[in-house]
Design a protein around this motif. Structure first.
Motif, PDB file in Angstrom:
ATOM      1  N   ALA A  16       0.830  -1.210   0.000  1.00  0.00           N
ATOM      2  CA  ALA A  16       0.000   0.000   0.000  1.00  0.00           C
ATOM      3  C   ALA A  16       0.865   1.261   0.000  1.00  0.00           C
ATOM      4  O   ALA A  16       0.520   2.252  -0.648  1.00  0.00           O
ATOM      5  CB  ALA A  16      -0.934  -0.007   1.203  1.00  0.00           C
ATOM      6  N   GLU A  17       1.987   1.218   0.706  1.00  0.00           N
ATOM      7  CA  GLU A  17       2.875   2.380   0.777  1.00  0.00           C
ATOM      8  C   GLU A  17       3.528   2.709  -0.559  1.00  0.00           C
ATOM      9  O   GLU A  17       3.845   3.870  -0.818  1.00  0.00           O
ATOM     10  CB  GLU A  17       3.949   2.147   1.836  1.00  0.00           C
ATOM     11  CG  GLU A  17       3.395   2.159   3.249  1.00  0.00           C
ATOM     12  CD  GLU A  17       4.410   1.737   4.281  1.00  0.00           C
ATOM     13  OE1 GLU A  17       5.625   1.648   3.961  1.00  0.00           O
ATOM     14  OE2 GLU A  17       3.992   1.489   5.429  1.00  0.00           O
ATOM     15  N   VAL A  18       3.747   1.721  -1.392  1.00  0.00           N
ATOM     16  CA  VAL A  18       4.405   1.984  -2.679  1.00  0.00           C
ATOM     17  C   VAL A  18       3.422   2.008  -3.851  1.00  0.00           C
ATOM     18  O   VAL A  18       3.810   2.307  -4.975  1.00  0.00           O
ATOM     19  CB  VAL A  18       5.533   0.961  -2.971  1.00  0.00           C
ATOM     20  CG1 VAL A  18       6.591   1.016  -1.890  1.00  0.00           C
ATOM     21  CG2 VAL A  18       4.994  -0.436  -3.172  1.00  0.00           C
ATOM     22  N   ALA A  19       2.145   1.708  -3.588  1.00  0.00           N
ATOM     23  CA  ALA A  19       1.150   1.592  -4.660  1.00  0.00           C
ATOM     24  C   ALA A  19       0.653   2.934  -5.176  1.00  0.00           C
ATOM     25  O   ALA A  19      -0.138   2.964  -6.120  1.00  0.00           O
ATOM     26  CB  ALA A  19      -0.033   0.746  -4.188  1.00  0.00           C
ATOM     27  N   ASP A  20       1.078   4.026  -4.583  1.00  0.00           N
ATOM     28  CA  ASP A  20       0.747   5.369  -5.061  1.00  0.00           C
ATOM     29  C   ASP A  20      -0.760   5.572  -5.239  1.00  0.00           C
ATOM     30  O   ASP A  20      -1.213   6.099  -6.256  1.00  0.00           O
ATOM     31  CB  ASP A  20       1.487   5.651  -6.365  1.00  0.00           C
ATOM     32  CG  ASP A  20       1.548   7.135  -6.692  1.00  0.00           C
ATOM     33  OD1 ASP A  20       1.560   7.954  -5.755  1.00  0.00           O
ATOM     34  OD2 ASP A  20       1.572   7.471  -7.896  1.00  0.00           O
ATOM     35  N   GLY A  21      -1.536   5.083  -4.271  1.00  0.00           N
ATOM     36  CA  GLY A  21      -2.972   5.314  -4.294  1.00  0.00           C
ATOM     37  C   GLY A  21      -3.786   4.347  -5.122  1.00  0.00           C
ATOM     38  O   GLY A  21      -5.010   4.425  -5.147  1.00  0.00           O
ATOM     39  N   HIS A  22      -3.137   3.432  -5.830  1.00  0.00           N
ATOM     40  CA  HIS A  22      -3.869   2.431  -6.613  1.00  0.00           C
ATOM     41  C   HIS A  22      -4.619   1.503  -5.664  1.00  0.00           C
ATOM     42  O   HIS A  22      -4.054   1.045  -4.683  1.00  0.00           O
ATOM     43  CB  HIS A  22      -2.909   1.577  -7.455  1.00  0.00           C
ATOM     44  CG  HIS A  22      -2.238   2.312  -8.545  1.00  0.00           C
ATOM     45  ND1 HIS A  22      -2.809   2.478  -9.786  1.00  0.00           N
ATOM     46  CD2 HIS A  22      -1.030   2.926  -8.595  1.00  0.00           C
ATOM     47  CE1 HIS A  22      -1.978   3.165 -10.553  1.00  0.00           C
ATOM     48  NE2 HIS A  22      -0.895   3.452  -9.847  1.00  0.00           N
ATOM     49  N   PRO A  23      -5.872   1.196  -5.971  1.00  0.00           N
ATOM     50  CA  PRO A  23      -6.572   0.202  -5.150  1.00  0.00           C
ATOM     51  C   PRO A  23      -5.977  -1.182  -5.418  1.00  0.00           C
ATOM     52  O   PRO A  23      -5.783  -1.565  -6.571  1.00  0.00           O
ATOM     53  CB  PRO A  23      -8.022   0.286  -5.632  1.00  0.00           C
ATOM     54  CG  PRO A  23      -7.949   0.903  -6.989  1.00  0.00           C
ATOM     55  CD  PRO A  23      -6.703   1.739  -7.025  1.00  0.00           C
ATOM     56  N   VAL A  24      -5.633  -1.879  -4.347  1.00  0.00           N
ATOM     57  CA  VAL A  24      -4.954  -3.159  -4.478  1.00  0.00           C
ATOM     58  C   VAL A  24      -5.642  -4.198  -3.602  1.00  0.00           C
ATOM     59  O   VAL A  24      -5.915  -3.946  -2.436  1.00  0.00           O
ATOM     60  CB  VAL A  24      -3.470  -3.032  -4.041  1.00  0.00           C
ATOM     61  CG1 VAL A  24      -2.761  -4.357  -4.116  1.00  0.00           C
ATOM     62  CG2 VAL A  24      -2.744  -2.002  -4.890  1.00  0.00           C
ATOM     63  N   THR A  25      -5.913  -5.356  -4.194  1.00  0.00           N
ATOM     64  CA  THR A  25      -6.401  -6.506  -3.434  1.00  0.00           C
ATOM     65  C   THR A  25      -5.254  -7.507  -3.324  1.00  0.00           C
ATOM     66  O   THR A  25      -4.190  -7.308  -3.926  1.00  0.00           O
ATOM     67  CB  THR A  25      -7.602  -7.190  -4.121  1.00  0.00           C
ATOM     68  OG1 THR A  25      -7.135  -7.827  -5.322  1.00  0.00           O
ATOM     69  CG2 THR A  25      -8.707  -6.199  -4.450  1.00  0.00           C
ATOM     70  N   ASP A  26      -5.481  -8.584  -2.612  1.00  0.00           N
ATOM     71  CA  ASP A  26      -4.440  -9.605  -2.466  1.00  0.00           C
ATOM     72  C   ASP A  26      -4.081 -10.267  -3.790  1.00  0.00           C
ATOM     73  O   ASP A  26      -3.006 -10.844  -3.915  1.00  0.00           O
ATOM     74  CB  ASP A  26      -4.876 -10.676  -1.465  1.00  0.00           C
ATOM     75  CG  ASP A  26      -4.904 -10.155  -0.036  1.00  0.00           C
ATOM     76  OD1 ASP A  26      -4.459  -9.015   0.212  1.00  0.00           O
ATOM     77  OD2 ASP A  26      -5.381 -10.900   0.843  1.00  0.00           O
ATOM     78  N   ASP A  27      -4.983 -10.188  -4.773  1.00  0.00           N
ATOM     79  CA  ASP A  27      -4.747 -10.837  -6.065  1.00  0.00           C
ATOM     80  C   ASP A  27      -4.472  -9.871  -7.213  1.00  0.00           C
ATOM     81  O   ASP A  27      -4.309 -10.303  -8.360  1.00  0.00           O
ATOM     82  CB  ASP A  27      -5.951 -11.714  -6.419  1.00  0.00           C
ATOM     83  CG  ASP A  27      -6.133 -12.840  -5.423  1.00  0.00           C
ATOM     84  OD1 ASP A  27      -5.142 -13.538  -5.136  1.00  0.00           O
ATOM     85  OD2 ASP A  27      -7.256 -13.016  -4.907  1.00  0.00           O
ATOM     86  N   THR A  28      -4.412  -8.586  -6.941  1.00  0.00           N
ATOM     87  CA  THR A  28      -4.117  -7.608  -7.995  1.00  0.00           C
ATOM     88  C   THR A  28      -2.741  -7.910  -8.597  1.00  0.00           C
ATOM     89  O   THR A  28      -1.761  -8.032  -7.869  1.00  0.00           O
ATOM     90  CB  THR A  28      -4.107  -6.172  -7.421  1.00  0.00           C
ATOM     91  OG1 THR A  28      -5.388  -5.871  -6.886  1.00  0.00           O
ATOM     92  CG2 THR A  28      -3.740  -5.150  -8.488  1.00  0.00           C
ATOM     93  N   PRO A  29      -2.659  -8.033  -9.917  1.00  0.00           N
ATOM     94  CA  PRO A  29      -1.357  -8.251 -10.563  1.00  0.00           C
ATOM     95  C   PRO A  29      -0.520  -6.962 -10.503  1.00  0.00           C
ATOM     96  O   PRO A  29      -0.713  -6.050 -11.297  1.00  0.00           O
ATOM     97  CB  PRO A  29      -1.708  -8.627 -12.000  1.00  0.00           C
ATOM     98  CG  PRO A  29      -3.184  -8.640 -12.109  1.00  0.00           C
ATOM     99  CD  PRO A  29      -3.753  -8.074 -10.866  1.00  0.00           C
TER     100      PRO A  29
END
Length: 84
Positions: A16-29
């Motif tokens: 989450a800290e490096v995702a730059d605001g992208h919504p991420v689930t456990d399975d997001t590629p």
């Protein structure tokens, strides 16, 4: 909370800290959807090494190991269990 749950929470937080605001689930590629690029991958590795008793070598930084939160969790769980 189990040790495995703790590990998963650490991975989720670091991503989450490096995702730059992208919504991420456990399975997001992460790599395929460009949530994580080469620079943020290095940052992710550093964050994980700071929070966990593990050294992630250059040979460990493979797309399959960092494809998703689940992949990272599985990779780290295996790496930590083999280090003990």
């Amino acid at each position: 909370m189990t040790h495995d749950d703790d590990l998963l929470a650490i991975v989720r937080s670091a991503v989450a800290e490096v995702a730059d605001g992208h919504p991420v689930t456990d399975d997001t590629p992460l790599i395929a959807e460009r949530v994580v690029d080469s620079l943020s991958l290095l940052s992710l590795v550093a964050r994980l090494e700071q929070r966990l008793p593990v050294r992630i070598g250059d040979s460990d930084v493979l797309p399959g190991n960092f494809a998703s939160i689940r992949a990272i969790h599985r990779f780290l769980r295996d790496k930590i269990s083999h280090a003990v």
